[in-house]
Each structure stands twice: as structure tokens, then as C-alpha cells.
Design a protein around this motif. Structure first.
Motif, PDB file in Angstrom:
ATOM      1  N   THR A  50      16.762   6.024 -70.534  1.00 22.19           N
ATOM      2  CA  THR A  50      15.443   6.570 -70.751  1.00 22.19           C
ATOM      3  C   THR A  50      15.471   7.922 -71.468  1.00 22.19           C
ATOM      4  OG1 THR A  50      14.658   5.873 -68.531  1.00 22.19           O
ATOM      5  CG2 THR A  50      13.366   7.518 -69.565  1.00 22.19           C
ATOM      6  N   GLU A  51      14.473   7.727 -72.371  1.00 29.13           N
ATOM      7  CA  GLU A  51      14.675   9.027 -73.354  1.00 29.13           C
ATOM      8  C   GLU A  51      13.124   9.436 -73.856  1.00 29.13           C
ATOM      9  OE1 GLU A  51      16.560   8.261 -77.219  1.00 29.13           O
ATOM     10  OE2 GLU A  51      16.477   6.247 -76.864  1.00 29.13           O
ATOM     11  N   GLY A  64      -3.396  -5.127 -83.523  1.00 28.03           N
ATOM     12  CA  GLY A  64      -3.298  -4.606 -82.091  1.00 28.03           C
ATOM     13  C   GLY A  64      -1.745  -4.244 -81.851  1.00 28.03           C
ATOM     14  N   THR A  65      -0.837  -4.171 -82.916  1.00 30.05           N
ATOM     15  CA  THR A  65       0.452  -4.026 -82.577  1.00 30.05           C
ATOM     16  C   THR A  65       1.075  -2.625 -83.339  1.00 30.05           C
ATOM     17  OG1 THR A  65       1.446  -5.285 -84.610  1.00 30.05           O
ATOM     18  CG2 THR A  65       1.309  -6.375 -82.479  1.00 30.05           C
ATOM     19  N   PHE A  66       1.995  -1.895 -82.939  1.00 26.96           N
ATOM     20  CA  PHE A  66       2.224  -0.629 -83.626  1.00 26.96           C
ATOM     21  C   PHE A  66       3.601  -0.532 -83.858  1.00 26.96           C
ATOM     22  CE2 PHE A  66      -1.774   0.405 -81.230  1.00 26.96           C
ATOM     23  CZ  PHE A  66      -2.460   1.071 -82.016  1.00 26.96           C
ATOM     24  N   VAL A  67       3.761   0.325 -84.597  1.00 27.13           N
ATOM     25  CA  VAL A  67       5.251   0.778 -85.057  1.00 27.13           C
ATOM     26  C   VAL A  67       5.557   2.136 -84.799  1.00 27.13           C
ATOM     27  CG1 VAL A  67       6.817   0.935 -86.928  1.00 27.13           C
ATOM     28  CG2 VAL A  67       5.661  -1.071 -86.774  1.00 27.13           C
ATOM     29  N   PHE A  68       6.497   2.491 -84.331  1.00 33.69           N
ATOM     30  CA  PHE A  68       6.754   3.902 -83.751  1.00 33.69           C
ATOM     31  C   PHE A  68       7.715   4.632 -85.056  1.00 33.69           C
ATOM     32  CE2 PHE A  68       9.491   7.196 -81.711  1.00 33.69           C
ATOM     33  CZ  PHE A  68       8.351   8.034 -81.479  1.00 33.69           C
ATOM     34  N   VAL A  95       6.725   9.828 -76.871  1.00 33.94           N
ATOM     35  CA  VAL A  95       6.716   8.738 -75.889  1.00 33.94           C
ATOM     36  C   VAL A  95       8.260   8.733 -75.079  1.00 33.94           C
ATOM     37  CG1 VAL A  95       5.452   7.273 -77.677  1.00 33.94           C
ATOM     38  CG2 VAL A  95       8.081   7.331 -77.894  1.00 33.94           C
ATOM     39  N   THR A  96       7.905   8.192 -73.970  1.00 36.16           N
ATOM     40  CA  THR A  96       9.222   8.108 -72.921  1.00 36.16           C
ATOM     41  C   THR A  96       9.391   6.658 -72.553  1.00 36.16           C
ATOM     42  OG1 THR A  96       8.634  10.354 -72.037  1.00 36.16           O
ATOM     43  CG2 THR A  96      10.170   8.808 -70.868  1.00 36.16           C
ATOM     44  N   PHE A 108      11.105  -0.450 -78.592  1.00 32.79           N
ATOM     45  CA  PHE A 108      10.895   0.923 -77.691  1.00 32.79           C
ATOM     46  C   PHE A 108      10.041   0.420 -76.597  1.00 32.79           C
ATOM     47  CE2 PHE A 108       9.827   5.032 -76.193  1.00 32.79           C
ATOM     48  CZ  PHE A 108      11.060   5.675 -76.036  1.00 32.79           C
ATOM     49  N   GLU A 109      10.470   0.291 -75.468  1.00 32.02           N
ATOM     50  CA  GLU A 109       9.525   0.011 -74.272  1.00 32.02           C
ATOM     51  C   GLU A 109       9.076   1.329 -73.757  1.00 32.02           C
ATOM     52  OE1 GLU A 109      11.832  -2.912 -72.003  1.00 32.02           O
ATOM     53  OE2 GLU A 109      11.331  -4.562 -73.350  1.00 32.02           O
ATOM     54  N   ALA A 110       7.966   1.772 -74.014  1.00 37.89           N
ATOM     55  CA  ALA A 110       7.571   3.048 -73.362  1.00 37.89           C
ATOM     56  C   ALA A 110       7.017   2.699 -72.158  1.00 37.89           C
ATOM     57  CB  ALA A 110       6.541   3.621 -74.345  1.00 37.89           C
TER      58      ALA A 110
END
Length: 278
Positions: A50-51, A64-68, A95-96, A108-110
Motif C-alpha cells: 500500500t502506498e 468512464g476509464t481513467f489513467v493516473f 490516491v492510496t 493502480f487499485e486505489a
């Protein structure tokens, strides 16, 4: 008689002393109960992997999708998590969560996403640049040449990166004016600058510089001009080698603007607008 009278008195005093001292002696002789140490609850360790990261959300490949896009590093990956449907592209967030491998890509699963009221700031990423430009694309360009004044049309291809942030961009151009017609073959190298951008368009524009040799075939046609010798009509041909130096900006959708100077070729200065297809 005196002794007999004092005996009851001594017994009475002794009995009173025994009664008074018994609680004290009992308290000193009573065994103390052992003390039991109560352990405080141990702090919970954070979940492995976790980070917390800060960056910007951009639109994904499908609705409906995003890129971080992480701040400063420019690292990009798809993101999932609660509350994404309420956010818009170009929103800065903290985001965590944890990075998970899904197939051949990282996601990345936030577990928590917090919006930040600040402009997006995204740094340079060579991987993001490769995905934006692609390893090969083709395009066209049009522009104006100065000294002499010409209309320029051309086509180009771009391949790379061949080394670091350097792409190879061969191109061919035809420029024509009232008197002069020029055909150029260019072998340019393009270097994309690792600039940091701000605002909604920070991940969409890239700045580049470049240089390369050029081969020029030039013809000057004075037919129809007064006072020109007949023997010189249609005979003014020349070839030359030169050097291109240029700077430009390109949008992730393929559009670009460029300023090119050729100190050893003709025309000396050219302004372009063009489009590259992936």
C-alpha cells in the motif's frame, strides 16, 4: 494484695494491645497478589504494497476509464477505485492503494481517492512519450518559405526512439513560387525536451528541437519575364547540400507547428503546420 489487684489490670492492657496490633500485623504478613501486566494493543502494520501517490487523472482509452499520471515522474498507469465516476479528467488527486499486475499491464487499485484543488503538474516520462508519439507514424505538412517567398508542401515519417528521446524523421518537400521551384530531401533527427507542463493541456503538448542534412534541387524559371536573354530561359538549375535547424511543438493528437531555418540552403526560413497519423 497489691500484686493480685494489678494482675487483672495487666491482662486487660495486654488484651487491648493484641486487639490493636492485630490488623497491623495481619497487613504486614498478608501475601501480596501478583501484578499482571496488561499489554497495550500492538499498532496495526500497513498492508503490504500500500502506498500514497499524488498526480493527475486523464481520460482512458474507453469511456468512464481513467489513467493516473504521477507528479514529477510522469509515470502513467490505469487506475480503479471508489468515486472515480464523480471525477473529471485533468483533476489532481491523492490516491492510496497498491499496484497490481493485470495481464501484461500494471493497474493502480486505489482504496481511497481524494481530489486536490490545484493545477495538474506532470513531469517528463520517456515511456509516456513513446506511447504518445508511437514508434512509427506518417504525416503531411504545409507552410511558407521566406527569402524567397514560397509555398511549401511536404510529407514525413517518424521512427524511434533510436536513442534516448531521439527520433529519426526523414521528409521530402516541394516549394514553389513565381520564379523558384525547390525540391528538398531531409534526414532530420528530433529530440523531445523533458519539460514539465501545467494546466489541462500539460500531458498533450510536447516540445522538440532537431537538426539534420538536406539535399536541394532548385530551378529558377524566368520565362515570360522582360529583358531576360533567350539562352537563359529554363536553364537555371542548381543542386546543393545544406543543414536544417528547427524547433516545434506537437500535440498528442498529431498536429504540430514548426519553425525551421536552413543557413546553408534555400529557402532560409520556413514556417509549418502539419499533422501526423499514428
Amino acid at each position: 494484695m497489691t500484686t493480685l489487684r494489678m494482675l487483672p489490670t495487666k491482662f486487660l492492657l495486654g488484651f487491648i494491645l493484641i486487639i490493636l496490633c492485630k490488623p497491623v500485623l495481619g497487613a504486614q504478613q498478608a501475601p501480596q497478589a501478583p501484578q499482571v501486566a496488561v499489554a497495550s494493543p500492538a499498532p496495526q502494520a500497513p498492508q503490504a504494497g500500500t502506498e500514497t501517490r499524488t498526480g493527475c487523472l486523464t481520460a482512458g482509452s474507453s469511456a468512464g476509464t481513467f489513467v493516473f499520471v504521477q507528479d514529477m515522474t510522469g509515470l502513467q498507469m490505469s487506475i480503479t477505485g471508489p468515486g472515480l465516476s464523480t471525477l473529471k479528467p485533468d483533476q489532481k488527486v491523492t490516491v492510496t492503494g497498491a499496484v497490481a499486475r493485470r495481464g501484461t499491464v500494471d493497474v493502480f487499485e486505489a482504496t481511497r481517492i481524494d481530489p486536490i484543488d490545484a493545477p495538474c503538474q506532470v513531469g517528463f516520462s520517456a515511456d509516456a512519450l513513446k506511447r504518445s508519439i508511437g514508434r512509427a507514424r506518417f504525416g503531411g505538412r504545409a507552410g511558407l518559405g521566406l527569402d524567397p517567398e514560397l509555398i511549401v508542401l511536404g510529407a514525413q515519417a517518424e521512427f524511434g526512439p533510436v536513442f534516448g528521446n531521439i527520433w529519426v524523421r526523414p521528409s521530402a518537400e516541394f516549394a514553389f513560387g513565381e520564379v523558384t521551384k525547390i525540391f528538398n530531401i531531409n534526414a532530420d533527427a528530433v529530440y523531445y525536451l523533458p519539460f514539465i507542463g501545467y494546466g489541462a493541456d500539460q500531458a498533450r503538448w510536447a516540445t522538440y528541437v532537431g537538426a539534420g542534412p538536406t539535399f536541394t534541387i532548385e530551378r529558377r524559371d524566368f520565362e515570360g519575364f522582360p529583358n531576360e536573354p533567350v539562352e537563359d530561359v529554363d536553364s537555371d538549375w542548381s543542386t546543393d547540400f545544406g543543414l536544417n535547424i528547427f524547433v516545434g511543438i506537437t500535440h498528442k493528437n498529431g498536429m504540430f507547428f514548426e519553425l525551421k531555418a536552413a543557413p546553408y540552403s534555400t529557402p532560409n526560413v520556413r514556417l509549418y503546420v502539419g499533422y501526423s497519423f499514428k
